[in-house]
Design an enzyme around this catalytic site. Sequence first.
Site, PDB file in Angstrom:
ATOM      1  N   TYR A   1       0.876  -1.180   0.000  1.00  0.00           N
ATOM      2  CA  TYR A   1       0.000   0.000   0.000  1.00  0.00           C
ATOM      3  C   TYR A   1       0.913   1.230   0.000  1.00  0.00           C
ATOM      4  O   TYR A   1       1.632   1.469   0.967  1.00  0.00           O
ATOM      5  CB  TYR A   1      -0.902   0.038   1.227  1.00  0.00           C
ATOM      6  CG  TYR A   1      -1.918  -1.088   1.331  1.00  0.00           C
ATOM      7  CD1 TYR A   1      -2.309  -1.822   0.213  1.00  0.00           C
ATOM      8  CD2 TYR A   1      -2.503  -1.396   2.551  1.00  0.00           C
ATOM      9  CE1 TYR A   1      -3.252  -2.833   0.317  1.00  0.00           C
ATOM     10  CE2 TYR A   1      -3.452  -2.405   2.660  1.00  0.00           C
ATOM     11  CZ  TYR A   1      -3.814  -3.123   1.543  1.00  0.00           C
ATOM     12  OH  TYR A   1      -4.745  -4.121   1.659  1.00  0.00           O
TER      13      TYR A   1
ATOM     14  N   PHE B   1     -13.389  -4.856   2.080  1.00  0.00           N
ATOM     15  CA  PHE B   1     -14.520  -4.108   1.520  1.00  0.00           C
ATOM     16  C   PHE B   1     -15.784  -4.293   2.368  1.00  0.00           C
ATOM     17  O   PHE B   1     -16.879  -4.495   1.835  1.00  0.00           O
ATOM     18  CB  PHE B   1     -14.802  -4.511   0.064  1.00  0.00           C
ATOM     19  CG  PHE B   1     -13.717  -4.177  -0.920  1.00  0.00           C
ATOM     20  CD1 PHE B   1     -12.720  -3.259  -0.613  1.00  0.00           C
ATOM     21  CD2 PHE B   1     -13.690  -4.779  -2.176  1.00  0.00           C
ATOM     22  CE1 PHE B   1     -11.720  -2.950  -1.525  1.00  0.00           C
ATOM     23  CE2 PHE B   1     -12.694  -4.475  -3.096  1.00  0.00           C
ATOM     24  CZ  PHE B   1     -11.716  -3.570  -2.777  1.00  0.00           C
TER      25      PHE B   1
ATOM     26  N   GLY C   1     -18.125  -1.929   1.194  1.00  0.00           N
ATOM     27  CA  GLY C   1     -18.275  -1.883  -0.265  1.00  0.00           C
ATOM     28  C   GLY C   1     -17.006  -1.453  -0.970  1.00  0.00           C
ATOM     29  O   GLY C   1     -16.958  -1.416  -2.186  1.00  0.00           O
TER      30      GLY C   1
ATOM     31  N   THR D   1     -16.317   1.835  -3.816  1.00  0.00           N
ATOM     32  CA  THR D   1     -17.650   2.428  -4.013  1.00  0.00           C
ATOM     33  C   THR D   1     -18.535   1.961  -2.860  1.00  0.00           C
ATOM     34  O   THR D   1     -19.161   0.906  -2.943  1.00  0.00           O
ATOM     35  CB  THR D   1     -18.312   1.955  -5.337  1.00  0.00           C
ATOM     36  OG1 THR D   1     -17.678   0.757  -5.766  1.00  0.00           O
ATOM     37  CG2 THR D   1     -18.292   2.979  -6.411  1.00  0.00           C
TER      38      THR D   1
HETATM   39  N1  LIG Z   1      -6.847  -8.567   1.196  1.00  0.00           N
HETATM   40  C1  LIG Z   1      -7.162  -7.763   0.222  1.00  0.00           C
HETATM   41  O1  LIG Z   1      -7.029  -8.071  -0.953  1.00  0.00           O
HETATM   42  C2  LIG Z   1      -7.731  -6.425   0.534  1.00  0.00           C
HETATM   43  C3  LIG Z   1      -8.351  -5.680  -0.467  1.00  0.00           C
HETATM   44  C4  LIG Z   1      -8.892  -4.447  -0.129  1.00  0.00           C
HETATM   45  C5  LIG Z   1      -8.814  -3.987   1.171  1.00  0.00           C
HETATM   46  N2  LIG Z   1      -8.186  -4.732   2.133  1.00  0.00           N
HETATM   47  C6  LIG Z   1      -8.148  -4.289   3.543  1.00  0.00           C
HETATM   48  O2  LIG Z   1      -9.482  -4.131   3.977  1.00  0.00           O
HETATM   49  C7  LIG Z   1      -9.656  -2.838   4.545  1.00  0.00           C
HETATM   50  C8  LIG Z   1     -11.065  -2.371   4.318  1.00  0.00           C
HETATM   51  O3  LIG Z   1     -11.342  -2.238   2.942  1.00  0.00           O
HETATM   52  P1  LIG Z   1     -11.415  -0.822   2.220  1.00  0.00           P
HETATM   53  O4  LIG Z   1     -10.836   0.231   3.092  1.00  0.00           O
HETATM   54  O5  LIG Z   1     -10.857  -0.970   0.864  1.00  0.00           O
HETATM   55  O6  LIG Z   1     -12.961  -0.634   2.001  1.00  0.00           O
HETATM   56  P2  LIG Z   1     -14.205  -0.348   3.002  1.00  0.00           P
HETATM   57  O7  LIG Z   1     -13.759  -0.402   4.404  1.00  0.00           O
HETATM   58  O8  LIG Z   1     -15.309  -1.218   2.551  1.00  0.00           O
HETATM   59  O9  LIG Z   1     -14.611   1.136   2.582  1.00  0.00           O
HETATM   60  C9  LIG Z   1     -13.726   2.189   2.566  1.00  0.00           C
HETATM   61  C10 LIG Z   1     -14.402   3.332   1.828  1.00  0.00           C
HETATM   62  O10 LIG Z   1     -15.542   3.720   2.556  1.00  0.00           O
HETATM   63  C11 LIG Z   1     -15.425   5.097   2.937  1.00  0.00           C
HETATM   64  N3  LIG Z   1     -15.939   5.180   4.307  1.00  0.00           N
HETATM   65  C12 LIG Z   1     -15.428   4.642   5.429  1.00  0.00           C
HETATM   66  N4  LIG Z   1     -16.194   4.914   6.486  1.00  0.00           N
HETATM   67  C13 LIG Z   1     -17.221   5.651   6.041  1.00  0.00           C
HETATM   68  C14 LIG Z   1     -18.337   6.251   6.659  1.00  0.00           C
HETATM   69  N5  LIG Z   1     -18.556   6.117   7.961  1.00  0.00           N
HETATM   70  N6  LIG Z   1     -19.216   6.966   5.883  1.00  0.00           N
HETATM   71  C15 LIG Z   1     -19.017   7.103   4.550  1.00  0.00           C
HETATM   72  N7  LIG Z   1     -17.960   6.557   3.907  1.00  0.00           N
HETATM   73  C16 LIG Z   1     -17.070   5.837   4.646  1.00  0.00           C
HETATM   74  C17 LIG Z   1     -13.969   5.429   2.835  1.00  0.00           C
HETATM   75  O11 LIG Z   1     -13.806   6.789   2.509  1.00  0.00           O
HETATM   76  P3  LIG Z   1     -13.181   7.857   3.570  1.00  0.00           P
HETATM   77  O12 LIG Z   1     -11.712   7.627   3.572  1.00  0.00           O
HETATM   78  O13 LIG Z   1     -13.597   9.160   2.998  1.00  0.00           O
HETATM   79  O14 LIG Z   1     -13.825   7.567   4.888  1.00  0.00           O
HETATM   80  C18 LIG Z   1     -13.535   4.539   1.692  1.00  0.00           C
HETATM   81  O15 LIG Z   1     -13.822   5.142   0.442  1.00  0.00           O
HETATM   82  C19 LIG Z   1      -8.597  -1.993   3.819  1.00  0.00           C
HETATM   83  O16 LIG Z   1      -8.335  -0.792   4.504  1.00  0.00           O
HETATM   84  C20 LIG Z   1      -7.432  -2.962   3.737  1.00  0.00           C
HETATM   85  O17 LIG Z   1      -6.722  -2.930   4.950  1.00  0.00           O
HETATM   86  C21 LIG Z   1      -7.667  -5.943   1.825  1.00  0.00           C
END
Ligand SMILES: NC(=O)c1ccc[n+]([C@@H]2O[C@H](COP(=O)([O-])OP(=O)(O)OC[C@H]3O[C@@H](n4cnc5c(N)ncnc54)[C@H](OP(=O)(O)O)[C@@H]3O)[C@@H](O)[C@H]2O)c1
Length: 291
Positions: free
Chosen positions: A65, A215, A218, A221
Site C-alpha cells: 500500500y 470491503f 463496499g 464504491t
Molecule cells: N486482502 C485484500 O485483498 C484487501 C483488499 C482491499 C482492502 N483490504 C483491507 O481491507 C480494509 C477495508 O477495505 P477498504 O478500506 O478498501 O474498504 P471499506 O472499508 O469497505 O470502505 C472504505 C471506503 O468507505 C469510505 N468510508 C469509510 N467509512 C465511512 C463512513 N462512515 N461513511 C461514509 N464513507 C465511509 C472510505 O472513505 P473515507 O476515507 O472518505 O472515509 C472509503 O472510500 C482496507 O483498509 C485494507 O486494509 C484488503
Amino acid sequence: MSEAKLGGRFTFPKTSLTVQRMGYGAMQLAGPGVWGPPKDPGAAVAVLREAVAAGVNHIDTSDYYGPHVTNQLIRKALYPYPAGLVIVSKLGARRPPDRSWERAISPEDLAAGVHDNLRNLGLDALDIVNYRVMGSGHGPEEGAIGEQISVLADLRGKGLIRHIGLSNVTAAQVAEARAITDVVCVQNNYNLAHRNDDALIANLARQGIAYVPFFPLGGFTPLESRTLSAVAVRLGATPMQVALAWLLQRSPNILLIPGTSSVAHLRENLAAAQVTLSPEHLAELEGIASP
Ligand SMILES: NC(=O)c1ccc[n+]([C@@H]2O[C@H](COP(=O)([O-])OP(=O)(O)OC[C@H]3O[C@@H](n4cnc5c(N)ncnc54)[C@H](OP(=O)(O)O)[C@@H]3O)[C@@H](O)[C@H]2O)c1
C-alpha cells in the site's frame, strides 16, 4: 471506550493474540489509487492515533500500500507500539512504477516482502501475515498455493512471522493451506451485498478461524441501498454503521477492518458496535444480497 463497545474480543486460534472485533484497515491512508503519500499525512497519523486511543488493537496493512507509505505512516503514528497491538500484513503482490498490482510470489519475493514489512513497520517479527492470492481482481480463483504457504511456514520457522493467514482464497485453497500449516484468519471480499463466502464463514467459525471481510463497506464504491438507508433511519444510525453492525452479528468469528482516511468516519464506524439489529431488521437486510 469500553471493550464491549468495540464488538467484544476474539482470540486467533492456537495463538496468544486477542483483539477487539472492531479493528481498522489502513489501505485508505495512502494516496489516490493506493499509491504514494496522502494529501495530508498529518490527518492519516491522526486517524491511526485516534483508532488506537479508542481501543482498536487490530490494524490491517500491507507494505505494497503506497507502496511502503501506509506502513511508514503506521510506524510514524504508533511506534513504539502499545502492548497488545496486532498488526496484520499481507504478501503476494508488488506495485511496479505503472501503479498496477503484480504477483510477487517466488520464495525470493515473499522473503523480500517480509523484510520490507519489518523495516517499514520497525518490527523484528510480524504477528500475522496473510498470503494474498492474486486471483481475478477482488475475487479468488482456483489454483495451487502450497508452494507459497510452505515458504511462509519456513519464514515463520526463522522467527520472522508469528502466524499465517490467507486472503482472496477459495475453500479448496483454505483446505490446501491447512494441510500444510495452521491458518489463523481468512480475509476475503464480503459485505451485505456480496455474500459469496456465506458457507466458508460458517466452516471457518466451526474451526475457530477468524474471517476478516475486506470491503466491509463496499470498498472503493461504498454500499448504497434504499433498504439499508431505511433500516438505518429507523435505528437512528447511519447506513455504514448498519452495514458494520450486520457483519458483527453475522458470525462471531467475523473481525472488522473498515477503512477510512477520516477521523469522523472512524468514530462513526467504531460506534457501529453499539448498534443492535433485531430479527426483523436482519430479515429485511437479507434482501440486499445480490443473487
Ligand atoms: N486482502 C485484500 O485483498 C484487501 C483488499 C482491499 C482492502 N483490504 C483491507 O481491507 C480494509 C477495508 O477495505 P477498504 O478500506 O478498501 O474498504 P471499506 O472499508 O469497505 O470502505 C472504505 C471506503 O468507505 C469510505 N468510508 C469509510 N467509512 C465511512 C463512513 N462512515 N461513511 C461514509 N464513507 C465511509 C472510505 O472513505 P473515507 O476515507 O472518505 O472515509 C472509503 O472510500 C482496507 O483498509 C485494507 O486494509 C484488503
